[in-house]
Design an enzyme around this catalytic site. Sequence first.
Site, PDB file in Angstrom:
ATOM      1  CD  GLN A  59       8.180 -69.980  28.104  1.00  4.83           C
ATOM      2  OE1 GLN A  59       8.350 -68.773  28.215  1.00  4.83           O
ATOM      3  NE2 GLN A  59       7.093 -70.574  28.554  1.00  4.83           N
ATOM      4  CG  HIS A  89      19.796 -82.016  27.847  1.00  3.52           C
ATOM      5  ND1 HIS A  89      20.434 -80.949  27.250  1.00  3.52           N
ATOM      6  CD2 HIS A  89      18.741 -82.307  27.041  1.00  3.52           C
ATOM      7  CE1 HIS A  89      19.801 -80.618  26.138  1.00  3.52           C
ATOM      8  NE2 HIS A  89      18.769 -81.415  25.993  1.00  3.52           N
ATOM      9  CG  ASP A 114      16.778 -80.823  23.420  1.00  2.27           C
ATOM     10  OD1 ASP A 114      17.095 -80.015  24.322  1.00  2.27           O
ATOM     11  OD2 ASP A 114      17.093 -82.030  23.440  1.00  2.27           O
ATOM     12  CG  HIS A 147      11.441 -64.751  29.575  1.00  2.00           C
ATOM     13  ND1 HIS A 147      10.410 -63.912  29.187  1.00  2.00           N
ATOM     14  CD2 HIS A 147      10.854 -65.790  30.197  1.00  2.00           C
ATOM     15  CE1 HIS A 147       9.245 -64.453  29.557  1.00  2.00           C
ATOM     16  NE2 HIS A 147       9.488 -65.593  30.166  1.00  2.00           N
ATOM     17  CG  ASN A 164       9.604 -62.542  32.126  1.00  2.00           C
ATOM     18  OD1 ASN A 164       8.717 -61.798  31.730  1.00  2.00           O
ATOM     19  ND2 ASN A 164       9.354 -63.743  32.599  1.00  2.00           N
ATOM     20  CD  GLU A 165       6.225 -63.576  35.054  1.00  2.00           C
ATOM     21  OE1 GLU A 165       6.614 -64.720  35.341  1.00  2.00           O
ATOM     22  OE2 GLU A 165       5.122 -63.352  34.558  1.00  2.00           O
ATOM     23  CD  GLU A 201       4.660 -62.992  30.265  1.00  2.00           C
ATOM     24  OE1 GLU A 201       4.098 -63.752  31.084  1.00  2.00           O
ATOM     25  OE2 GLU A 201       5.860 -63.084  29.973  1.00  2.00           O
TER      26      GLU A 201
END
Length: 514
Positions: free
Chosen positions: A67, A87, A100, A170, A214-215, A425
């Site tokens: 991210q 992509h 990117d 993640h 993560n999650e 979070e």
Amino acid sequence: MKVYLKQIVERLSRYLSKIKTFYTNSVRKMYLAGLVVFSVLFVGCCGSEPLRFPTWFKFGAASSAYQVEGAWNVSDKGESIWDYLVHTRPEIVAGGGNGDVACDSYHLWRRDIQMCEELGLDTYRFSISWSRLLPSGYPNIISEDGKNYYNNLIDGLLEKGIEPVVTVHHFDLPQSLQDLGGWANPLIVDWFTDYAQVVFSLFGDRVTYWVTINEPFILCEGVFPLFLAPYYDDPNIGRYLCNKNVLVAHAKAYRMYDDLFRSKYNGKLSLSTLFFWFEPATPEDEEITDLMFEFWEGRYAHPIFSKEGGWPVKLEKNLADNARMEGYSHPRLPPFTSEEIDLVRGTYDYFALQHFTSRLVRRLRPGERNPMWPLIGSSEMGIIMESHPSWVSVNDWFAIWPQGFHKQLNWLNTTYDLKEIFITENGIPLGPDVDDTLRVEYHRSYLEQILQALHEGVPITGYTAWTLMDNFEWVSGYTVQFGLYSVNFTDPMRTRTPRTSAKYYANVTRTRML
Ligand SMILES: *[C@@H]1O[C@H](CO)[C@@H](O)[C@H](O)[C@H]1NC(C)=O
Ligand SMILES: *[C@@H]1O[C@H](CO)[C@@H](O)[C@H](O)[C@H]1NC(C)=O
Ligand SMILES: *[C@@H]1O[C@H](CO)[C@@H](O)[C@H](O)[C@H]1NC(C)=O
Ligand SMILES: *[C@@H]1O[C@H](CO)[C@@H](O)[C@H](O)[C@H]1NC(C)=O
């Protein structure tokens, strides 16, 4: 205390008004005296001593590799499932765009550390990109540049007295492993453990808090309703295979840390768990709400955090019955062997909680379809999740209801035997506009619930705002943002600017008060 005093005064004034007609004059005096007493008590007990976060409580902010980092193809970095997805199918990202470049944190990590400093943070949670560190997905090649990047970030944070909280994985699996089935392939258990071993051996000397994965719920179930890579349209089988594999992978990595690193580094490991608070829509919906807790919360937490381990019993039976009725010869949720139950049970040193919102839960009416989350809960469980009219709804899955967070914390504390709950979070999705007074109110009201729960004895040790800065929000692209800092994504320098919420949060971390 305040409420109690208010009740006394209210009762007093009700009583007084009854006898008012007889003793008007003296009553006025008594009422005034009552107000004076109330004010003295109020100021004395509560007004001058607002609740404070203890000095050991850790305030942080979070991000994740895909991210924010950008630099998707620098050096020897391998391709991740997100690189591949954006992509090959760019049309799936709302408003276009991809990761990117994102926030270009691969180059601008010094500025990220400076922001953590500006916020007065105790911790910064970030994740490691598997395909940046291990370009092939396997530990045969360890990228020098990848290693240097994370070493610089960790050392830079520590230099400023900020503790790195590191997520091993993640959502950004190497595409090479996805090509072999990714999280649906049981071999992922060894692939992940090998990767985690490299991570612990390189960075374990400087990291105490680890989040292995993560999650898991979103990792496995977010492929349907299709908001995460690999963007499979397989709601029935894949997510249940993933469900089991992800728990076993975490457990294997945890046991490996025990064997190879714990005596040297004494870190704390957990996986971060996304919990929504579910409130029954009517008293008749209580039973289905319990089942929803097992389906969402229990399916990912019970095997690790409960005393007995394994799948939640009622749910496992319920899902097996569904599978049989649908003509499958095996339950779609793979059973655990008794060795696996023992392997997985107890593989935690703390609970990493990610909480954003609450949902009202009721049974679907005949012929009704769940508009959001078409399968999470709905077809399998016959459940619909909605907002309560009195909650502030932000979008179709998110409403502000801080009391739900408090209930969630109490539920967690009483359901599992936990010595430590770390909020990894919590945040609110808003448009990319810079003004975010609603975000200030969200964090303030949710932090208030933590403060109350803390003072009731729930062992919460830290709070992590999601997220440090605006970033690539998966299939929502750059149209939805959670950032304390805004980022100018058309500026080649990716300039970061503190929002009102950043200034507010900096005040909280410094004063330890809301
Ligand atoms: C890396 O990707 C960018 C697009 O994001 C492209 O412009 C550039 O040519 C690529 N670099 C290499 C070395 O492939
Ligand atoms: C937290 O859980 C412990 C252990 O079950 C219990 O004794 C305590 O009362 C709980 N506290 C709150 C505030 O729920
Ligand atoms: C973002 O950056 C671009 C390019 O530098 C600039 O033209 C624009 O004014 C910036 N936007 C904001 C809101 O600062
Ligand atoms: C932060 O605290 C200062 C000093 O108490 C205050 O003037 C300011 O308004 C606060 N800012 C926010 C955003 O809460």
